[in-house]
Design a protein around this motif. Structure first.
Motif, PDB file in Angstrom:
ATOM      1  N   TYR A  89       9.095  -9.543  -2.617  1.00 39.56           N
ATOM      2  CA  TYR A  89       9.075  -8.103  -2.321  1.00 39.56           C
ATOM      3  C   TYR A  89      10.431  -7.633  -1.816  1.00 39.56           C
ATOM      4  O   TYR A  89      10.996  -8.213  -0.894  1.00 39.56           O
ATOM      5  N   PRO A 127      13.013  -4.054  -0.811  1.00 36.33           N
ATOM      6  CA  PRO A 127      12.814  -2.767  -0.129  1.00 36.33           C
ATOM      7  C   PRO A 127      12.504  -1.590  -1.054  1.00 36.33           C
ATOM      8  O   PRO A 127      12.999  -1.511  -2.173  1.00 36.33           O
ATOM      9  N   LEU A 175      13.453   1.420  -0.374  1.00 38.39           N
ATOM     10  CA  LEU A 175      14.587   2.368  -0.363  1.00 38.39           C
ATOM     11  C   LEU A 175      15.863   1.689  -0.829  1.00 38.39           C
ATOM     12  O   LEU A 175      16.126   0.531  -0.493  1.00 38.39           O
ATOM     13  N   PRO A 226      20.107   2.216  -1.181  1.00 41.06           N
ATOM     14  CA  PRO A 226      21.254   3.043  -0.795  1.00 41.06           C
ATOM     15  C   PRO A 226      21.772   3.803  -2.022  1.00 41.06           C
ATOM     16  O   PRO A 226      21.892   3.232  -3.105  1.00 41.06           O
ATOM     17  N   VAL A 239      15.789  10.326   0.548  1.00 41.52           N
ATOM     18  CA  VAL A 239      15.543  10.357   1.991  1.00 41.52           C
ATOM     19  C   VAL A 239      16.865  10.672   2.676  1.00 41.52           C
ATOM     20  O   VAL A 239      17.856   9.967   2.472  1.00 41.52           O
ATOM     21  N   HIS A 278      16.839  12.024   6.210  1.00 46.39           N
ATOM     22  CA  HIS A 278      16.677  12.028   7.670  1.00 46.39           C
ATOM     23  C   HIS A 278      15.631  11.008   8.090  1.00 46.39           C
ATOM     24  O   HIS A 278      14.773  10.635   7.300  1.00 46.39           O
ATOM     25  N   HIS A 279      15.715  10.594   9.368  1.00 42.45           N
ATOM     26  CA  HIS A 279      14.771   9.579   9.827  1.00 42.45           C
ATOM     27  C   HIS A 279      13.954  10.016  11.033  1.00 42.45           C
ATOM     28  O   HIS A 279      13.381   9.192  11.744  1.00 42.45           O
ATOM     29  N   ARG A 280      13.896  11.323  11.256  1.00 41.47           N
ATOM     30  CA  ARG A 280      13.120  11.777  12.416  1.00 41.47           C
ATOM     31  C   ARG A 280      12.717  13.230  12.251  1.00 41.47           C
ATOM     32  O   ARG A 280      13.465  14.024  11.690  1.00 41.47           O
ATOM     33  N   LEU A 289      19.199   7.577   1.181  1.00 35.81           N
ATOM     34  CA  LEU A 289      18.461   6.479   0.552  1.00 35.81           C
ATOM     35  C   LEU A 289      17.561   7.064  -0.533  1.00 35.81           C
ATOM     36  O   LEU A 289      17.013   8.148  -0.375  1.00 35.81           O
ATOM     37  N   VAL A 313      19.350  -2.544   3.363  1.00 35.11           N
ATOM     38  CA  VAL A 313      18.819  -1.308   3.947  1.00 35.11           C
ATOM     39  C   VAL A 313      18.383  -1.584   5.382  1.00 35.11           C
ATOM     40  O   VAL A 313      17.564  -2.476   5.623  1.00 35.11           O
ATOM     41  N   CYS A 322      14.963  -3.063   6.847  1.00 31.32           N
ATOM     42  CA  CYS A 322      14.046  -3.476   5.783  1.00 31.32           C
ATOM     43  C   CYS A 322      14.371  -4.901   5.356  1.00 31.32           C
ATOM     44  O   CYS A 322      15.527  -5.263   5.230  1.00 31.32           O
ATOM     45  N   MET A 323      13.326  -5.692   5.143  1.00 27.97           N
ATOM     46  CA  MET A 323      13.560  -7.089   4.772  1.00 27.97           C
ATOM     47  C   MET A 323      13.231  -7.328   3.302  1.00 27.97           C
ATOM     48  O   MET A 323      12.531  -6.541   2.663  1.00 27.97           O
ATOM     49  N   ALA A 348      10.685   8.588   7.902  1.00 25.03           N
ATOM     50  CA  ALA A 348      11.692   8.758   6.853  1.00 25.03           C
ATOM     51  C   ALA A 348      11.321  10.016   6.073  1.00 25.03           C
ATOM     52  O   ALA A 348      10.202  10.138   5.587  1.00 25.03           O
ATOM     53  N   ILE A 370       7.590   9.707   4.172  1.00 23.65           N
ATOM     54  CA  ILE A 370       7.067   8.440   3.664  1.00 23.65           C
ATOM     55  C   ILE A 370       5.988   7.990   4.649  1.00 23.65           C
ATOM     56  O   ILE A 370       6.232   7.926   5.854  1.00 23.65           O
ATOM     57  N   ARG A 371       4.795   7.685   4.127  1.00 26.21           N
ATOM     58  CA  ARG A 371       3.645   7.436   5.012  1.00 26.21           C
ATOM     59  C   ARG A 371       3.971   6.387   6.087  1.00 26.21           C
ATOM     60  O   ARG A 371       4.384   5.274   5.757  1.00 26.21           O
ATOM     61  N   ASN A 421       2.614  -0.226   1.113  1.00 27.44           N
ATOM     62  CA  ASN A 421       3.790  -0.280   1.983  1.00 27.44           C
ATOM     63  C   ASN A 421       3.817   0.979   2.849  1.00 27.44           C
ATOM     64  O   ASN A 421       3.421   2.051   2.404  1.00 27.44           O
ATOM     65  N   MET A 424       6.192   2.987   6.257  1.00 23.70           N
ATOM     66  CA  MET A 424       7.527   3.017   6.848  1.00 23.70           C
ATOM     67  C   MET A 424       7.521   3.703   8.200  1.00 23.70           C
ATOM     68  O   MET A 424       6.999   4.814   8.343  1.00 23.70           O
ATOM     69  N   TRP A 459      10.428   4.275  11.201  1.00 27.51           N
ATOM     70  CA  TRP A 459      11.859   4.081  11.414  1.00 27.51           C
ATOM     71  C   TRP A 459      12.129   3.515  12.811  1.00 27.51           C
ATOM     72  O   TRP A 459      12.615   4.212  13.693  1.00 27.51           O
ATOM     73  N   GLU A 470      10.192  -0.870   6.957  1.00 25.12           N
ATOM     74  CA  GLU A 470       9.144  -0.897   5.934  1.00 25.12           C
ATOM     75  C   GLU A 470       8.325  -2.163   6.145  1.00 25.12           C
ATOM     76  O   GLU A 470       8.894  -3.226   6.414  1.00 25.12           O
ATOM     77  N   LEU A 511       4.469  -4.230   4.716  1.00 26.74           N
ATOM     78  CA  LEU A 511       3.303  -4.233   3.837  1.00 26.74           C
ATOM     79  C   LEU A 511       2.062  -4.376   4.708  1.00 26.74           C
ATOM     80  O   LEU A 511       2.086  -5.098   5.697  1.00 26.74           O
TER      81      LEU A 511
END
Lengths: 493, 493
Positions: free
Chosen positions: A68, A70, A72, A74, A95, A97-99, A121, B34, B37-38, B93, B123-124, B154, B156, B158, B170, B172
């Motif tokens: 798996y 990511p 998102l 860049p 994407v 913004h993050h907030r 992203l 990212v 995110c892994m 996000a 993003i949910r 998945n 997300m 932040w 992110e 799962l």
């Protein structure tokens, strides 16, 4: 969630509306509050799960492992491969913004301007870029190759015109991404996975497909060669059902992925990618279904056999239940999924119509008289034929019937495709023929310009150059230039 | 992808670094390009797939069906439930645009300012809002209830500080979302799914968990009650491993989801939601593993038994292969996954270390002398004990050994938790005890203020009020106010 069983649009009235009605009424999916995104309902998802399970098994049998990566990507990654960014930039969900924060005006929440990302992203439209950026760290030597990885994931392409399953902004899919030490091995892999798709489509979905290679115009953005399986729907339009790409060294070059080969030289890695998506659900629905509802191939039907008791009182129900219980157990022991619907809040006629709508391949009905006679009424969904059969030996006959239905709907679809495939040699004939629908085998001079002109004038595209197309000298119907084999033209979804 | 087998950090040196090293070296996951995110690598994903398969089976056995809802949620949906938006707005996000364009300055691509969305999409972070907006159309009468749906997806969030598997932007997960006609039924469902999680954790992951209810401070944003399974890691810290929420009518009210009940009255629908995520991978790793690498419970190990031939030449290898082939077949026939590693590019010692690192529960080694003696060397990963055993009857003994390992690592983890659980009655003792790690059973006055102060002063939180906590009169160690049962405090991940 009461099913509305009133008449829905017939195929002959409006094929497109029939499809939409069917998706809704068979409880497969519905539009969501988010533009172009669908909700896949439990019954639709159960079919998709069966598809997934079978494909996953076939991927593993051919040596692939799941992983798996990511969601998102860049933004700058997209730009690394010139054709790739050209192909996907125009339909990216971005994407920034993050907030969120409370609206200073007190109305709900707004984007917090302080939480702007340094680099935007992209929600993956496909994962070549993020994966090849990762593979860079996994590969140093030919001993690290091949990498045979698949991912089950959601992706997003901001399509302007969407249709459930066929074209949605978000869809579910699998994407295989493999890395190889030689060009030949990568090419073999791309062809091998096309073969897996063909086997899956024909053996499990009962959907006949043509395997072929795409013209340059229709190639995946960033591929050297795109292979495809093309199916024909009942209205004669083509549906691209799966693609497998030979990517050459394009992504290795874009992400600087080199390896030391057996000759101790540094070389760029060779790549493939291949995918099928929830679009297959559209292919499945449109290939087999009829004016009564879904027709599902037994191999992918969540319920393969439904048994409906006919009774006037609890005593009769108990007698039926006693009689069918060993049948149910024996069917299940053979791996056949059975539903015994003894719910007392729906009448048998309603149940019959509902299971027809849902495409359950075989329906058994059994009542008091059947008990006396040792019989059962059997209905096969594909032909809607009913017969009264002896209960003795019914398990073996149902098992055989399921195989027969699977084969029958495949042959029916194949026959339809063959009847709707025509050879055409002049552009005049082509323009007349394309209005009738179906595949047209015609000569083409191999240039994007000719293909583009035909598309503009007739809305037909080259679906593929069939892998098994025989050598045949001819001339392009439009330009008169030489051609060495026929290609398939069609209008398409 | 060569495994570097050099020494990695010991647990006693730096537990946190040991964990990070292990995730990387056992090839489970790695950081991506990212932020937060892994990438879940094939070996890590294979373990997750085994978890998924078992959980999915248990969900279906308890009557649930899978479905799929959109990834993106309209921003306004979040605001509908006041606590919910409060809980999630700060880590969202946000998608603001749907197209990129070529940079007018010619450097790659930029966001197309013309393609700004009318309403931003999130993003949910979890799907209550989009799902309850959907359920509104599915429910009119009590006959439409219950709805028992699960989604594998998945999500997300932040997060500012991330750690692989334990806390990633992110991740799962699965999220169950059920709708019920009565409060009692919804409460029962929440407790039932907590029970499923406990069974899964203990029987399959071999991770003992305490089931309990969260204090108001730690409750899910929008829930009336949050139930939790809490595990203890080897360093004595708690890991919340799964939660099940009784949501009351909060989301039904927020999205106006009413139904006609049996008394023919209009009523809001009752809800639950429940989820476990790839965080379980962190719990699995940290509960059992040691300084040599992973220790996997046989029930979830992708490879349960590895067989390594010891040989000097092709002839010896052929003799070993001939001898072990029927053993491999017999193990596989029992449903045991076996890898026979006869690769000739790695020495046995290297293979041994690698499979220890990967946590393969049982390793067999067999060489020329073993063939003569009819023996095999058996190593169990949990205790690292080796023994030489007769090949005769080895299949049954390995099968029993796998069961024994499963039970042994569970008991070991349980013993560790019991040893690391202390009853404390004064705040002074509490502050001393919390430095030693582990669970502390203490009295609490039930107020958020006291809980908050303890957290600020000691970094310990209330993990849960255990469901089986006996009634016991006492006084809050800080405020002296009355308390009726002990709760569990701990520092946590």
């Amino acid at each position: 969630m009461a099913v509305e069983l009133q008449h829905f649009t017939k195929r002959s009235e409006n094929y497109s509306q029939w499809y939409n009605d069917l998706v809704i009424k068979a409880d497969l999916a519905e539009q969501s509050a988010v533009r172009g995104c669908m909700v896949i309902k439990p019954y639709g998802y159960a079919i998709w799960e069966k598809m997934q399970a079978q494909l996953d098994k076939m991927f593993k049998e051919t040596g692939h492992q799941n992983a798996y990566f990511p969601l998102l990507i860049p933004k700058s990654f997209l730009s690394r491969e010139a054709e790739h960014v050209e192909g996907f930039a125009k339909e990216c969900a971005v994407v920034t913004h993050h907030r969120l924060m409370n609206d200073p005006d007190g109305k709900g929440v707004v984007v917090d301007p302080e939480a702007r990302l340094e680099e935007e992203l992209i929600i993956r439209p496909t994962s070549e870029t993020i994966i090849w950026n990762t593979y860079k760290n996994w590969i140093t030597s030919y001993r690290d190759l091949p990498i045979l990885v698949n991912q089950w994931a959601n992706v997003m392409r901001w399509e302007m015109r969407t249709r459930m399953f066929l074209r949605t902004a978000e869809f579910l899919w699998q994407e295989g991404h493999t890395a190889h030490a030689t060009k030949e091995e990568a090419q073999e892999e791309a062809i091998k996975m096309l073969g897996v798709y063909k086997t899956f489509a024909e053996k499990y979905m009962a959907v006949p497909v043509v395997t072929g290679v795409k013209s340059a115009n229709e190639r995946f953005a960033g591929a050297l060669e795109t292979y495809t399986i093309e199916a024909m729907m009942q209205d004669g339009k083509a549906l691209q059902s799966g693609t497998s790409h030979f990517l050459g060294q394009n992504f290795a070059k874009a992400f600087d992925v080199k390896f030391v080969n057996k000759q101790n030289e540094l070389e760029y890695v060779w790549a493939t990618s291949w995918g099928v998506s929830t679009r297959l659900m559209g292919a499945l629905i449109m290939t087999h279904s009829d004016d009564n509802g879904l027709v599902l191939p037994p191999a992918l039907a969540p319920i393969q056999v439904v048994i409906v008791p006919i009774y006037k009182n609890d005593e009769q129900l108990a007698a039926v239940t006693e009689k069918v219980t060993p049948v149910i157990e024996a069917l299940r022991a053979k791996g056949i999924s059975v539903k015994y619907d003894d719910a007392d809040n729906r009448r048998p006629g309603f149940k019959f119509a509902d299971y027809e709508l849902k495409g359950v391949p075989v329906r058994l009905a059994i009542g008091a008289r059947d008990i006396q006679n040792g019989t059962v009424e059997v209905m096969r969904r594909d032909t809607l034929e009913k017969s009264v059969e002896q209960l003795d030996g019914i398990v073996e006959r149902i098992s055989a019937l399921l195989d027969d239905i699977q084969e029958n709907i495949f042959q029916k679809a194949l026959k339809h495709r063959e009847e709707m495939t025509a050879k055409v040699d002049t552009y005049e004939d082509f323009k007349a023929q394309i209005e009738k629908g179906g595949f047209i085998l015609a000569h083409w001079d191999g240039t994007p310009e000719t293909e583009e002109r035909i598309k503009e004038e007739t809305k037909a595209t080259i679906r593929c150059i069939p892998l098994d197309a025989p050598d045949e000298e001819g001339v392009d119907m439009l330009t008169g230039k030489p051609s060495h084999r026929r290609v398939i033209f069609a209008r398409n979804y």
